[in-house]
Design a protein around this motif. Structure first.
Motif, mmCIF file in Angstrom:
data_model
loop_
_atom_site.group_PDB
_atom_site.id
_atom_site.type_symbol
_atom_site.label_atom_id
_atom_site.label_comp_id
_atom_site.label_asym_id
_atom_site.label_seq_id
_atom_site.Cartn_x
_atom_site.Cartn_y
_atom_site.Cartn_z
ATOM 1 N N LYS A 73 24.000 27.844 20.560
ATOM 2 C CA LYS A 73 23.958 26.383 20.764
ATOM 3 C C LYS A 73 23.791 26.034 22.245
ATOM 4 C CE LYS A 73 25.449 24.772 16.491
ATOM 5 N NZ LYS A 73 26.174 23.883 15.629
ATOM 6 N N THR A 74 24.520 26.734 23.101
ATOM 7 C CA THR A 74 24.461 26.398 24.534
ATOM 8 C C THR A 74 23.099 26.770 25.108
ATOM 9 O OG1 THR A 74 26.817 26.874 24.634
ATOM 10 C CG2 THR A 74 25.682 26.617 26.728
ATOM 11 N N ILE A 75 22.572 27.917 24.701
ATOM 12 C CA ILE A 75 21.256 28.322 25.200
ATOM 13 C C ILE A 75 20.199 27.298 24.797
ATOM 14 C CG2 ILE A 75 19.408 30.029 24.847
ATOM 15 C CD1 ILE A 75 21.425 32.207 25.091
ATOM 16 N N LYS A 76 20.294 26.784 23.587
ATOM 17 C CA LYS A 76 19.309 25.800 23.134
ATOM 18 C C LYS A 76 19.362 24.542 24.015
ATOM 19 C CE LYS A 76 17.445 23.140 19.362
ATOM 20 N NZ LYS A 76 17.002 22.225 20.420
ATOM 21 N N LEU A 111 20.544 24.198 27.042
ATOM 22 C CA LEU A 111 20.138 24.476 28.429
ATOM 23 C C LEU A 111 18.636 24.743 28.520
ATOM 24 C CD1 LEU A 111 23.121 26.743 29.574
ATOM 25 C CD2 LEU A 111 22.768 24.322 30.092
ATOM 26 N N ARG A 112 18.075 25.345 27.477
ATOM 27 C CA ARG A 112 16.629 25.576 27.477
ATOM 28 C C ARG A 112 15.882 24.238 27.423
ATOM 29 N NH1 ARG A 112 15.265 29.907 23.530
ATOM 30 N NH2 ARG A 112 15.504 31.300 25.320
ATOM 31 N N ASP A 113 16.471 23.267 26.720
ATOM 32 C CA ASP A 113 15.871 21.927 26.643
ATOM 33 C C ASP A 113 16.156 21.095 27.896
ATOM 34 O OD1 ASP A 113 14.961 22.639 24.166
ATOM 35 O OD2 ASP A 113 16.468 21.518 23.034
ATOM 36 N N LEU A 114 16.829 21.716 28.859
ATOM 37 C CA LEU A 114 17.175 21.049 30.125
ATOM 38 C C LEU A 114 17.945 19.750 29.919
ATOM 39 C CD1 LEU A 114 13.958 21.689 32.283
ATOM 40 C CD2 LEU A 114 16.069 23.012 32.202
ATOM 41 N N GLU A 115 18.795 19.733 28.904
ATOM 42 C CA GLU A 115 19.678 18.571 28.732
ATOM 43 C C GLU A 115 20.716 18.552 29.854
ATOM 44 O OE1 GLU A 115 20.950 17.286 24.866
ATOM 45 O OE2 GLU A 115 19.723 18.809 23.887
ATOM 46 N N LEU A 144 24.252 32.002 31.270
ATOM 47 C CA LEU A 144 23.607 31.345 30.124
ATOM 48 C C LEU A 144 22.223 30.805 30.501
ATOM 49 C CD1 LEU A 144 26.855 29.765 28.867
ATOM 50 C CD2 LEU A 144 25.272 30.946 27.328
ATOM 51 N N ILE A 145 22.132 30.225 31.684
ATOM 52 C CA ILE A 145 20.837 29.707 32.144
ATOM 53 C C ILE A 145 19.848 30.862 32.259
ATOM 54 C CG2 ILE A 145 19.662 28.672 34.143
ATOM 55 C CD1 ILE A 145 22.336 26.971 34.456
ATOM 56 N N ASN A 146 20.328 31.995 32.730
ATOM 57 C CA ASN A 146 19.513 33.190 32.816
ATOM 58 C C ASN A 146 19.032 33.639 31.424
ATOM 59 O OD1 ASN A 146 18.475 34.774 34.876
ATOM 60 N ND2 ASN A 146 19.813 36.491 34.332
ATOM 61 N N LEU A 147 19.914 33.541 30.461
ATOM 62 C CA LEU A 147 19.560 33.946 29.087
ATOM 63 C C LEU A 147 18.496 33.022 28.491
ATOM 64 C CD1 LEU A 147 23.101 34.856 27.655
ATOM 65 C CD2 LEU A 147 21.208 36.436 28.052
#
Lengths: 207, 207
Positions: A63-66, A68-72, A197-200
């Motif tokens: 959930k967190t990766i999603k 952060l990937r969406d740059l929320e 997490l941001i790295n992931l």
């Protein structure tokens, strides 16, 4: 880990090997993502105990990766956490906002807690990161019950007053979480978890 | 401790009492100023081990308080340290300065080390605070030998690669220092020590 020069990367690589060796037994059976997060926390604190006390809910990493990937947006409790995270999205910190300072005085709460109320009033609904103040974590948990749409929490406040209790409470919510049991935690733990997490998010698209 | 609201001060007071009790035996025999600094570090990290591993040179407290009371410049290695210190003087951090980024690449050194060289080239001569990067501490020690006029160092870099060694080297210089033995340390330790010292500048004029 955060290093950008050749020399910095060499040091980070050497540190990674030492950390892996130190906590090998403790991270056996974890997923590569979980291990990466915990390794980074131990690297940042030089304290292998974090491999024992770091806890994540099962849904926390995907959930967190999603998000952060969406740059929320990310919301943090203190400026030190903001200063440490490398993120292409926005990082909000309201602890020094004049409205927050006034609200804290008027309502006799900490500024860190008032900052969470202020964020909720602005319809914040991304990832919350609490690296310092138990009162901020308690406030966010309360606000989610009255409708604040937090997607995930890195809740690692530190200290002997309220920190352990606030983190225990977090593990009893339905919010995806990363936390540490007991009084230990702090801004480097929060920053290490966030940056890992941001790295992931940059490694493949499996989430 | 850094708290500004009534609620925040109540929590800080309660924490102070718990910390005092936890490390009572370890700080016996210390001066009130030394005890105040160590209590604040333990408060900030929730880690009583810092009462065992924190070291100060005999001249560290009086010299540092004088410099901070005169509002001379502080130089820090990373932005997280800057974000955490409450100071009426200037806090310099050059790690993100374009000249530093270029210098680090050109000379194959870490940005934290290059930032110290840059500060020396700007005739920095106040208090240096290293909360993260051993390479920055090693560089400052080297620069002082070639004329950089550092008045005092809070040197508490963290990690398994070079941190312990850099801190040991610091204790062998003539520079007034606060440090921690072993790999542990970090930005909250640096910030806690700095804020405790800044607080001491406001308490009487004995120095």
């Amino acid at each position: 880990m955060g290093a950008s020069t050749k020399e910095g990367k060499k040091i980070a690589e050497k540190s990674r090997k030492i950390v892996k060796k130190l906590i090998k037994d403790k991270i056996e059976g974890l997923s590569p993502e979980e291990a990466a997060i915990i390794e980074r926390i131990v690297h940042s604190t030089a304290d292998p105990e974090y491999a024992d006390i770091t806890r994540m809910s099962q849904d926390f990493i995907p959930k967190t990766i999603k998000v952060l990937r969406d740059l929320e947006d990310i919301l943090v409790d203190v400026e030190m956490v903001k200063a440490g995270i490398s993120y292409d999205g926005k990082i909000k910190c309201y602890i020094n906002h004049p409205n927050v300072i006034k609200r804290a005085k008027d309502k006799n709460m900490t500024r860190a807690a008032a900052a969470m109320e202020y964020a909720a009033s602005k319809d914040f609904n991304g990832v919350v990161i609490v690296g310092n103040a138990p009162t901020a974590l308690l406030k966010v948990i309360k606000l989610t019950k009255s409708g604040m749409g937090v997607k995930s929490i890195i809740g690692v406040p530190v200290g002997f007053v309220g920190a352990a209790e606030s983190k225990k409470l977090l593990t009893r919510t339905n919010i995806p979480y990363l936390t540490t049991s007991g009084p230990k935690g702090g801004t480097p733990v929060a920053v290490a978890a966030a940056n890992a997490l941001i790295n992931l998010t940059k490694k493949g698209e499996e989430y």
